[in-house]
Design a protein around this motif. Structure first.
Motif, PDB file in Angstrom:
ATOM      1  N   LEU A  94      20.820   2.026 -20.629  1.00  0.00           N
ATOM      2  CA  LEU A  94      20.162   3.218 -21.175  1.00  0.00           C
ATOM      3  C   LEU A  94      18.769   2.889 -21.693  1.00  0.00           C
ATOM      4  O   LEU A  94      17.819   3.645 -21.482  1.00  0.00           O
ATOM      5  CB  LEU A  94      21.002   3.826 -22.301  1.00  0.00           C
ATOM      6  CG  LEU A  94      22.223   4.618 -21.883  1.00  0.00           C
ATOM      7  CD1 LEU A  94      23.054   4.988 -23.105  1.00  0.00           C
ATOM      8  CD2 LEU A  94      21.829   5.853 -21.120  1.00  0.00           C
ATOM      9  N   LEU A  98      15.576   4.675 -19.903  1.00  0.00           N
ATOM     10  CA  LEU A  98      14.735   5.604 -20.652  1.00  0.00           C
ATOM     11  C   LEU A  98      13.347   5.026 -20.945  1.00  0.00           C
ATOM     12  O   LEU A  98      12.340   5.723 -20.816  1.00  0.00           O
ATOM     13  CB  LEU A  98      15.429   6.020 -21.946  1.00  0.00           C
ATOM     14  CG  LEU A  98      16.710   6.826 -21.751  1.00  0.00           C
ATOM     15  CD1 LEU A  98      17.381   7.098 -23.084  1.00  0.00           C
ATOM     16  CD2 LEU A  98      16.450   8.106 -21.001  1.00  0.00           C
ATOM     17  N   CYS A 132      24.679  12.561 -15.586  1.00  0.00           N
ATOM     18  CA  CYS A 132      24.402  13.479 -16.698  1.00  0.00           C
ATOM     19  C   CYS A 132      22.952  13.371 -17.165  1.00  0.00           C
ATOM     20  O   CYS A 132      22.362  14.361 -17.595  1.00  0.00           O
ATOM     21  CB  CYS A 132      25.332  13.177 -17.873  1.00  0.00           C
ATOM     22  SG  CYS A 132      27.047  13.615 -17.578  1.00  0.00           S
ATOM     23  N   LEU A 133      22.381  12.186 -17.098  1.00  0.00           N
ATOM     24  CA  LEU A 133      21.010  11.986 -17.552  1.00  0.00           C
ATOM     25  C   LEU A 133      19.970  12.480 -16.552  1.00  0.00           C
ATOM     26  O   LEU A 133      18.878  12.887 -16.953  1.00  0.00           O
ATOM     27  CB  LEU A 133      20.760  10.504 -17.808  1.00  0.00           C
ATOM     28  CG  LEU A 133      21.162   9.970 -19.158  1.00  0.00           C
ATOM     29  CD1 LEU A 133      20.961   8.475 -19.214  1.00  0.00           C
ATOM     30  CD2 LEU A 133      20.369  10.631 -20.255  1.00  0.00           C
ATOM     31  N   LEU A 137      16.233  14.061 -17.354  1.00  0.00           N
ATOM     32  CA  LEU A 137      15.014  13.331 -17.002  1.00  0.00           C
ATOM     33  C   LEU A 137      14.141  14.148 -16.061  1.00  0.00           C
ATOM     34  O   LEU A 137      12.917  14.169 -16.192  1.00  0.00           O
ATOM     35  CB  LEU A 137      15.366  11.980 -16.369  1.00  0.00           C
ATOM     36  CG  LEU A 137      16.056  10.970 -17.276  1.00  0.00           C
ATOM     37  CD1 LEU A 137      16.418   9.723 -16.500  1.00  0.00           C
ATOM     38  CD2 LEU A 137      15.217  10.642 -18.485  1.00  0.00           C
TER      39      LEU A 137
END
Length: 176
Positions: A94, A98, A132-133, A137
Motif C-alpha cells: 500500500l 500510493l 478496491c483501490l 486512484l
C-alpha cells in the motif's frame, strides 16, 4: 477425471504460496532463525508505514500531521504488522502503491517502478484490495483539473465497470 467443487471454484492463484516462498527465501539468509524473519518483516512494514505517512502528510495541514503518525501507533496496527504475516507485506505494498501513484507526476521514472511493484505485491497478496483501490486512484487522477465534470464522471463510471467485471472474472464465487 472429475474435479471437486473446490477445484472448479478456487482462485486462479493462491496468495498463501507467495508468503511460503518469501519465508523460504528469507530462510536462506536467516539460517532458519524466526527472529530474523520477524525483523525482516518488521523492516518491510516500517518502510510501508513511512511511505504511507508521506502520503497522509500531503493531504493534512501542518497542525494535523501528528495525527497521521498516531494512526500508525494503534495497538492492532502494531500487532498485525509486527510479524511474518501477509499484513506486513500489504502495508509495504500500500505504501509503495500510493506513494508511487502520487509521485509519478513530480518525479517520473523510478516512481513508476515503485507504483508497479506495489501494485504487483498487492495483486499477489490480496488482489481484491487492489481492485478496491483502483477506482479511487482513477477518480483522483481524472477528476482534479478537469473542467468537464460530466466527462470525468463517465470516465470514472467506465473504470468502475471494468473493475467490477475484473472482480467477477477473478472471483472464486463464479459470479457470471
Amino acid at each position: 477425471v472429475s474435479q471437486s467443487r473446490y477445484e472448479r471454484h478456487r482462485m486462479p492463484f493462491n496468495e498463501n504460496r507467495f508468503m511460503i516462498r518469501l519465508n523460504a527465501a528469507v530462510m536462506l539468509v536467516s539460517g532458519e532463525n524466526i527472529q530474523i524473519h520477524t525483523v525482516f518483516f518488521c523492516l518491510l512494514s516500517f518502510i510501508g508505514c513511512i511511505l504511507l505517512l508521506k502520503v497522509f502528510q500531503r493531504f493534512l495541514p501542518d497542525g494535523k500531521k501528528k495525527w497521521a503518525l498516531l494512526t500508525m501507533l494503534f495497538p492492532s496496527f502494531l500487532f498485525w504488522t509486527s510479524g511474518g504475516l501477509k499484513e506486513s507485506i500489504i502495508i509495504l505494498a500500500l505504501g509503495l502503491l500510493l506513494y508511487g501513484f502520487l509521485a509519478i507526476r513530480e518525479k517520473g521514472g523510478v516512481t513508476v517502478l515503485v507504483f508497479l511493484v506495489g501494485g504487483l505485491l498487492l495483486f499477489v497478496i490480496k488482489y481484491f484490495l487492489l481492485l478496491c483501490l483502483l477506482p479511487a486512484l482513477e477518480a483522483y487522477h481524472i477528476v482534479p483539473g478537469r473542467a468537464d465534470a460530466k466527462a470525468a464522471a463517465i470516465k470514472y463510471a467506465m473504470g468502475l465497470a471494468v473493475s467490477v467485471m475484473a472482480v467477477a472474472v477473478i472471483s472464486p464465487l463464479g459470479i457470471s
